[in-house]
Scaffold this motif. Sequence first.
Motif, PDB file in Angstrom:
ATOM      1  N   ARG A  39       0.502  -1.679  -0.200  1.00 56.28           N
ATOM      2  CA  ARG A  39      -0.382   0.305   0.003  1.00 56.28           C
ATOM      3  C   ARG A  39       0.752   1.462  -0.390  1.00 56.28           C
ATOM      4  NH1 ARG A  39      -5.158  -1.439   4.454  1.00 56.28           N
ATOM      5  NH2 ARG A  39      -6.229  -2.819   2.529  1.00 56.28           N
ATOM      6  N   HIS A  40       2.195   1.178   1.043  1.00 60.78           N
ATOM      7  CA  HIS A  40       2.873   2.204   0.823  1.00 60.78           C
ATOM      8  C   HIS A  40       3.521   2.445  -1.124  1.00 60.78           C
ATOM      9  CE1 HIS A  40       5.660   4.931   2.558  1.00 60.78           C
ATOM     10  NE2 HIS A  40       6.565   4.898   2.264  1.00 60.78           N
ATOM     11  N   ARG A  41       4.211   1.341  -1.432  1.00 62.79           N
ATOM     12  CA  ARG A  41       4.828   1.651  -2.725  1.00 62.79           C
ATOM     13  C   ARG A  41       3.636   1.835  -3.451  1.00 62.79           C
ATOM     14  NH1 ARG A  41       5.223  -1.040  -6.926  1.00 62.79           N
ATOM     15  NH2 ARG A  41       3.248  -2.686  -6.629  1.00 62.79           N
ATOM     16  N   LEU A  42       2.529   2.059  -3.106  1.00 65.38           N
ATOM     17  CA  LEU A  42       1.928   2.528  -4.498  1.00 65.38           C
ATOM     18  C   LEU A  42       0.774   3.643  -3.890  1.00 65.38           C
ATOM     19  CD1 LEU A  42      -0.443  -0.900  -5.076  1.00 65.38           C
ATOM     20  CD2 LEU A  42       0.604   0.497  -6.389  1.00 65.38           C
ATOM     21  N   CYS A  43       1.430   4.244  -2.737  1.00 66.80           N
ATOM     22  CA  CYS A  43       0.911   5.444  -2.436  1.00 66.80           C
ATOM     23  C   CYS A  43      -0.176   5.703  -2.095  1.00 66.80           C
ATOM     24  CB  CYS A  43       1.422   6.652  -3.401  1.00 66.80           C
ATOM     25  SG  CYS A  43       2.520   6.573  -3.535  1.00 66.80           S
ATOM     26  N   LYS A  44      -1.231   4.283  -1.417  1.00 63.29           N
ATOM     27  CA  LYS A  44      -2.414   4.515  -1.095  1.00 63.29           C
ATOM     28  C   LYS A  44      -2.584   5.342   0.077  1.00 63.29           C
ATOM     29  CE  LYS A  44      -4.010   1.274  -4.378  1.00 63.29           C
ATOM     30  NZ  LYS A  44      -4.738   1.211  -5.191  1.00 63.29           N
ATOM     31  N   ASP A  45      -3.730   5.392   0.555  1.00 68.68           N
ATOM     32  CA  ASP A  45      -3.882   6.058   2.011  1.00 68.68           C
ATOM     33  C   ASP A  45      -4.782   5.286   2.715  1.00 68.68           C
ATOM     34  OD1 ASP A  45      -2.709   8.566   1.321  1.00 68.68           O
ATOM     35  OD2 ASP A  45      -4.403   9.552   0.227  1.00 68.68           O
ATOM     36  N   LEU A  46      -4.404   3.897   2.116  1.00 74.17           N
ATOM     37  CA  LEU A  46      -4.844   3.113   3.367  1.00 74.17           C
ATOM     38  C   LEU A  46      -4.450   2.421   4.105  1.00 74.17           C
ATOM     39  CD1 LEU A  46      -6.738   1.348   0.015  1.00 74.17           C
ATOM     40  CD2 LEU A  46      -7.712   3.260   1.581  1.00 74.17           C
ATOM     41  N   VAL A  47      -3.003   2.440   4.192  1.00 77.66           N
ATOM     42  CA  VAL A  47      -1.615   1.950   5.677  1.00 77.66           C
ATOM     43  C   VAL A  47      -2.216   2.326   6.440  1.00 77.66           C
ATOM     44  CG1 VAL A  47       0.543   2.465   6.350  1.00 77.66           C
ATOM     45  CG2 VAL A  47       0.385   2.594   3.606  1.00 77.66           C
ATOM     46  N   GLY A  48      -2.814   3.034   6.750  1.00 73.26           N
ATOM     47  CA  GLY A  48      -3.465   3.492   7.860  1.00 73.26           C
ATOM     48  C   GLY A  48      -4.356   2.096   8.270  1.00 73.26           C
ATOM     49  N   GLU A  49      -5.309   1.783   7.692  1.00 70.01           N
ATOM     50  CA  GLU A  49      -6.233   1.007   8.449  1.00 70.01           C
ATOM     51  C   GLU A  49      -5.329  -0.624   8.963  1.00 70.01           C
ATOM     52  OE1 GLU A  49      -8.451  -0.391   4.277  1.00 70.01           O
ATOM     53  OE2 GLU A  49      -9.392   2.256   4.403  1.00 70.01           O
ATOM     54  N   SER A  50      -4.683  -0.938   8.676  1.00 72.33           N
ATOM     55  CA  SER A  50      -3.399  -1.810   8.745  1.00 72.33           C
ATOM     56  C   SER A  50      -3.577  -2.099  10.334  1.00 72.33           C
ATOM     57  CB  SER A  50      -2.851  -2.839   7.992  1.00 72.33           C
ATOM     58  OG  SER A  50      -1.638  -1.208   7.892  1.00 72.33           O
ATOM     59  N   TYR A  51      -2.638  -0.628  10.776  1.00 70.55           N
ATOM     60  CA  TYR A  51      -2.077  -0.850  12.677  1.00 70.55           C
ATOM     61  C   TYR A  51      -3.350  -1.346  13.019  1.00 70.55           C
ATOM     62  CZ  TYR A  51       1.140   2.837  10.548  1.00 70.55           C
ATOM     63  OH  TYR A  51       2.351   3.526  10.058  1.00 70.55           O
ATOM     64  N   GLY A  52      -4.455  -1.344  13.714  1.00 69.85           N
ATOM     65  CA  GLY A  52      -5.085  -2.288  14.346  1.00 69.85           C
ATOM     66  C   GLY A  52      -5.341  -3.591  14.199  1.00 69.85           C
ATOM     67  N   ALA A  53      -5.485  -3.949  13.410  1.00 65.52           N
ATOM     68  CA  ALA A  53      -4.984  -5.612  12.766  1.00 65.52           C
ATOM     69  C   ALA A  53      -3.745  -5.982  12.774  1.00 65.52           C
ATOM     70  CB  ALA A  53      -5.187  -5.420  11.049  1.00 65.52           C
ATOM     71  N   MET A  54      -2.281  -5.547  13.214  1.00 71.79           N
ATOM     72  CA  MET A  54      -1.086  -5.583  13.597  1.00 71.79           C
ATOM     73  C   MET A  54      -0.997  -5.535  14.953  1.00 71.79           C
ATOM     74  SD  MET A  54       1.840  -6.543  12.158  1.00 71.79           S
ATOM     75  CE  MET A  54       2.393  -6.296  11.246  1.00 71.79           C
ATOM     76  N   ALA A  55      -1.610  -4.579  15.422  1.00 77.69           N
ATOM     77  CA  ALA A  55      -1.286  -4.378  17.349  1.00 77.69           C
ATOM     78  C   ALA A  55      -2.891  -5.961  17.274  1.00 77.69           C
ATOM     79  CB  ALA A  55      -2.211  -3.186  16.844  1.00 77.69           C
ATOM     80  N   GLU A  56      -3.558  -6.219  17.064  1.00 76.84           N
ATOM     81  CA  GLU A  56      -3.856  -7.086  17.856  1.00 76.84           C
ATOM     82  C   GLU A  56      -3.215  -8.729  17.655  1.00 76.84           C
ATOM     83  OE1 GLU A  56      -7.924  -8.302  16.472  1.00 76.84           O
ATOM     84  OE2 GLU A  56      -9.030  -6.194  15.998  1.00 76.84           O
ATOM     85  N   VAL A  57      -2.619  -8.402  16.205  1.00 79.11           N
ATOM     86  CA  VAL A  57      -1.446  -9.779  15.153  1.00 79.11           C
ATOM     87  C   VAL A  57      -0.432  -9.812  16.825  1.00 79.11           C
ATOM     88  CG1 VAL A  57      -0.172 -10.831  14.674  1.00 79.11           C
ATOM     89  CG2 VAL A  57      -2.395 -10.154  13.783  1.00 79.11           C
ATOM     90  N   LEU A  58       0.333  -8.559  16.419  1.00 78.95           N
ATOM     91  CA  LEU A  58       1.428  -8.249  17.386  1.00 78.95           C
ATOM     92  C   LEU A  58       0.819  -7.955  19.364  1.00 78.95           C
ATOM     93  CD1 LEU A  58       3.302  -5.160  16.245  1.00 78.95           C
ATOM     94  CD2 LEU A  58       3.677  -7.699  15.939  1.00 78.95           C
ATOM     95  N   ALA A  59      -0.310  -8.402  20.213  1.00 81.29           N
ATOM     96  CA  ALA A  59      -0.830  -7.998  21.046  1.00 81.29           C
ATOM     97  C   ALA A  59      -0.553 -10.378  21.387  1.00 81.29           C
ATOM     98  CB  ALA A  59      -1.731  -7.868  21.329  1.00 81.29           C
ATOM     99  N   GLY A  60      -0.963 -10.744  20.380  1.00 80.80           N
ATOM    100  CA  GLY A  60      -0.960 -12.253  21.024  1.00 80.80           C
ATOM    101  C   GLY A  60       0.207 -12.826  20.758  1.00 80.80           C
ATOM    102  N   LEU A  61       1.414 -11.906  20.050  1.00 83.07           N
ATOM    103  CA  LEU A  61       2.633 -12.619  19.754  1.00 83.07           C
ATOM    104  C   LEU A  61       3.148 -12.429  21.685  1.00 83.07           C
ATOM    105  CD1 LEU A  61       3.935 -11.494  16.737  1.00 83.07           C
ATOM    106  CD2 LEU A  61       3.463 -13.891  17.305  1.00 83.07           C
ATOM    107  N   THR A  62       2.910 -11.813  22.102  1.00 86.18           N
ATOM    108  CA  THR A  62       3.423 -10.951  23.129  1.00 86.18           C
ATOM    109  C   THR A  62       2.849 -12.655  25.032  1.00 86.18           C
ATOM    110  OG1 THR A  62       1.992  -9.923  24.166  1.00 86.18           O
ATOM    111  CG2 THR A  62       3.955  -9.681  22.879  1.00 86.18           C
TER     112      THR A  62
END
Length: 62
Positions: A39-62
């Motif tokens: 998304r960043h490479r394609l200059c999409k403004d959608l990168v921010g949409e993935s922060y919540g999903a990534m936070a959930e996955v990372l919280a499951g790793l700890t």
Amino acid sequence: MCDRRPPLTPWTSIALSPAAAWRARVSEARHLGVIRLERHRLCKDLVGESYGAMAEVLAGLT
């Protein structure tokens, strides 16, 4: 966000060992990272949409 887990079949084990569950979460985090980079490479403004999903996955790793 779409669910990328394979569909359950009679041959699919439902219960994962702790190590297998951890590997699945790492794989999910890696996949989300690839989506963010693309998304960043394609200059999409959608990168921010993935922060919540990534936070959930990372919280499951700890």
